[in-house]
Design an enzyme around this catalytic site. Structure first.
Site, PDB file in Angstrom:
ATOM      1  N   LYS A   1     -51.746 -44.380  24.030  1.00 36.69           N
ATOM      2  CA  LYS A   1     -52.791 -45.393  24.247  1.00 36.69           C
ATOM      3  C   LYS A   1     -53.542 -45.201  25.563  1.00 36.69           C
ATOM      4  O   LYS A   1     -54.704 -45.566  25.678  1.00 36.69           O
ATOM      5  CB  LYS A   1     -52.183 -46.800  24.182  1.00 36.69           C
ATOM      6  CG  LYS A   1     -51.772 -47.215  22.779  1.00 36.69           C
ATOM      7  CD  LYS A   1     -51.259 -48.647  22.766  1.00 36.69           C
ATOM      8  CE  LYS A   1     -50.910 -49.085  21.357  1.00 36.69           C
ATOM      9  NZ  LYS A   1     -50.520 -50.488  21.298  1.00 36.69           N
TER      10      LYS A   1
ATOM     11  N   ASP B   1     -55.101 -55.324  20.539  1.00 36.52           N
ATOM     12  CA  ASP B   1     -53.789 -55.996  20.608  1.00 36.52           C
ATOM     13  C   ASP B   1     -53.916 -57.440  21.115  1.00 36.52           C
ATOM     14  O   ASP B   1     -53.260 -58.346  20.605  1.00 36.52           O
ATOM     15  CB  ASP B   1     -52.833 -55.225  21.525  1.00 36.52           C
ATOM     16  CG  ASP B   1     -52.321 -53.942  20.883  1.00 36.52           C
ATOM     17  OD1 ASP B   1     -52.245 -53.892  19.646  1.00 36.52           O
ATOM     18  OD2 ASP B   1     -52.004 -52.997  21.625  1.00 36.52           O
TER      19      ASP B   1
HETATM   20  P1  ATR Z   1     -45.296 -51.681  23.910  1.00 41.45           P
HETATM   21  O1  ATR Z   1     -46.433 -50.728  23.641  1.00 41.45           O
HETATM   22  O2  ATR Z   1     -44.626 -52.167  22.671  1.00 41.45           O
HETATM   23  O3  ATR Z   1     -45.687 -52.782  24.829  1.00 41.45           O
HETATM   24  P2  ATR Z   1     -43.980 -50.438  26.156  1.00 41.45           P
HETATM   25  O4  ATR Z   1     -45.299 -50.197  26.793  1.00 41.45           O
HETATM   26  O5  ATR Z   1     -42.964 -49.345  26.198  1.00 41.45           O
HETATM   27  O6  ATR Z   1     -44.137 -50.819  24.620  1.00 41.45           O
HETATM   28  O7  ATR Z   1     -43.370 -51.773  26.808  1.00 41.45           O
HETATM   29  C1  ATR Z   1     -42.057 -52.180  26.603  1.00 41.45           C
HETATM   30  C2  ATR Z   1     -41.821 -53.463  27.409  1.00 41.45           C
HETATM   31  O8  ATR Z   1     -40.465 -53.874  27.185  1.00 41.45           O
HETATM   32  C3  ATR Z   1     -41.953 -53.285  28.936  1.00 41.45           C
HETATM   33  O9  ATR Z   1     -42.408 -54.496  29.479  1.00 41.45           O
HETATM   34  C4  ATR Z   1     -40.513 -53.001  29.348  1.00 41.45           C
HETATM   35  O10 ATR Z   1     -40.231 -53.289  30.698  1.00 41.45           O
HETATM   36  P3  ATR Z   1     -40.464 -52.162  31.850  1.00 41.45           P
HETATM   37  O11 ATR Z   1     -41.925 -52.221  32.183  1.00 41.45           O
HETATM   38  O12 ATR Z   1     -39.600 -52.596  32.973  1.00 41.45           O
HETATM   39  O13 ATR Z   1     -40.044 -50.848  31.235  1.00 41.45           O
HETATM   40  C5  ATR Z   1     -39.794 -53.978  28.438  1.00 41.45           C
HETATM   41  N1  ATR Z   1     -38.388 -53.645  28.246  1.00 41.45           N
HETATM   42  C6  ATR Z   1     -37.868 -52.590  27.578  1.00 41.45           C
HETATM   43  N2  ATR Z   1     -36.507 -52.663  27.572  1.00 41.45           N
HETATM   44  C7  ATR Z   1     -36.181 -53.786  28.250  1.00 41.45           C
HETATM   45  C8  ATR Z   1     -34.933 -54.422  28.593  1.00 41.45           C
HETATM   46  N3  ATR Z   1     -33.756 -53.910  28.222  1.00 41.45           N
HETATM   47  N4  ATR Z   1     -34.978 -55.572  29.300  1.00 41.45           N
HETATM   48  C9  ATR Z   1     -36.161 -56.119  29.662  1.00 41.45           C
HETATM   49  N5  ATR Z   1     -37.360 -55.572  29.372  1.00 41.45           N
HETATM   50  C10 ATR Z   1     -37.368 -54.423  28.687  1.00 41.45           C
END
Ligand code: ATR
Length: 287
Positions: free
Chosen positions: A71, A107
């Site tokens: 993206k 989105d």
């Molecule tokens: P998407 O396109 O679906 O938004 P992404 O850009 O990978 O996917 O975002 C995933 C989100 O989930 C992020 O906010 C991530 O937090 P980080 O920015 O700290 O990586 C969050 N996330 C993923 N695993 C997590 C966890 N175990 N606990 C809390 N937040 C989590």
């Protein structure tokens, strides 16, 4: 569907791409509207993004949806980026208009429509958003323009802070940022009207995880989990049990797809057709 020399070819690019619902929803919509369009899925590796976009130009592909992890990477290959996509540096729809490539992000509007079409207005409300990844950023951009107070909590707080600083400056709204932690979630949920989970907490293969304790949820709260695998997350189940209004992740999926359809075709999207196609594919309803 008849594919001929005049058919406008569209597709979704991403990696992995096997589980995408975009071709299912978009082709169902094209067929229902009798549009001479076809939609495919292309698995594109990170190192091939530039070639894929140049290929789009060379092959005169009409439009792309863009999913993880491209993206942001597609942006530098496009000719124009709309203000939403530019601010959050994330494009999920590309339209090829006579050889010029335009980038959009649907989105945020998908999330807003998912709420509004289910009878939830954000105006004057306090929204608590968990997650500041690709989807979280888009949701924050669109919804913080409408809300009274907007709080973004992210596991990596810097990302939430940077996002809130940009949005605060742009929209002059009350926007706060913090860390995704049990304490801050509990504090902020207490007076929130709407809770949105845009983290991957609770997504398959970890459907037993949830970002909140069930006792923090209450009947006055609206809860939207943008995860659609599983169709009903633990958060959604807990919220339902607490008497809260629950909006499923399929709703945002459909409305962001519908907004992309409208960019690609300049026609109103047949929402019910897209929803039915997605739900049949997800095994929720019978054909
Ligand atoms: P998407 O396109 O679906 O938004 P992404 O850009 O990978 O996917 O975002 C995933 C989100 O989930 C992020 O906010 C991530 O937090 P980080 O920015 O700290 O990586 C969050 N996330 C993923 N695993 C997590 C966890 N175990 N606990 C809390 N937040 C989590």
């Amino acid at each position: 569907m008849v594919i001929s020399g005049t058919t406008k070819i569209c597709g979704v690019i991403g990696d992995p791409i096997e589980h995408t619902l975009s071709p299912i929803m978009q082709n169902a919509a094209f067929e229902a509207m009798e549009l001479d369009y076809a939609f495919l899925a292309f698995k594109v590796q990170v190192k091939e993004v530039g070639n894929a976009i140049n290929g789009m130009r060379a092959l005169n592909i009409h439009g792309f949806n863009v999913t993880m992890p491209h993206k942001n990477a597609v942006i530098k290959y496009l000719d124009e980026i709309d203000p939403t996509a530019k601010t959050i540096a994330s494009v999920n729809t590309i339209l090829n208009k006579d050889g010029r490539l335009f980038g959009f992000n649907t989105d945020g509007v998908g999330a807003l429509n998912a709420l509004e079409q289910n009878g939830v207005s954000i105006k004057g409300k306090k929204v608590l958003l968990l997650g500041a990844g690709g989807a979280g950023k888009a949701i924050a951009y669109t919804l913080s323009q409408e809300s009274d107070e907007f709080v973004i909590l992210n596991r990596t707080p810097k990302q939430a802070e940077e996002l809130s600083a940009i949005l605060k400056q742009k929209f002059k709204k009350k926007i706060k940022a913090g860390t995704f932690s049990p304490e801050s979630i509990k504090d902020n949920i207490a007076d929130a009207d709407v809770l949105i989970n845009a983290t991957s907490v609770g997504m398959a293969p970890n459907p037993d995880q949830t970002p909140t304790l069930s006792e923090w949820l209450k009947p006055e709260l609206v809860v939207m989990d943008i995860i659609y695998n599983p169709l009903e997350t633990k958060l959604s189940k807990d919220a339902k049990a607490a008497g809260a209004k629950v909006i499923s992740g399929v709703e945002m999926l459909i409305y962001q797809g519908a907004a992309s359809f409208e960019i690609l075709t300049a026609c109103n999207a047949p929402i019910d057709v897209m929803k039915q196609a997605a739900l049949i594919h997800l095994g929720k309803v019978q054909n």
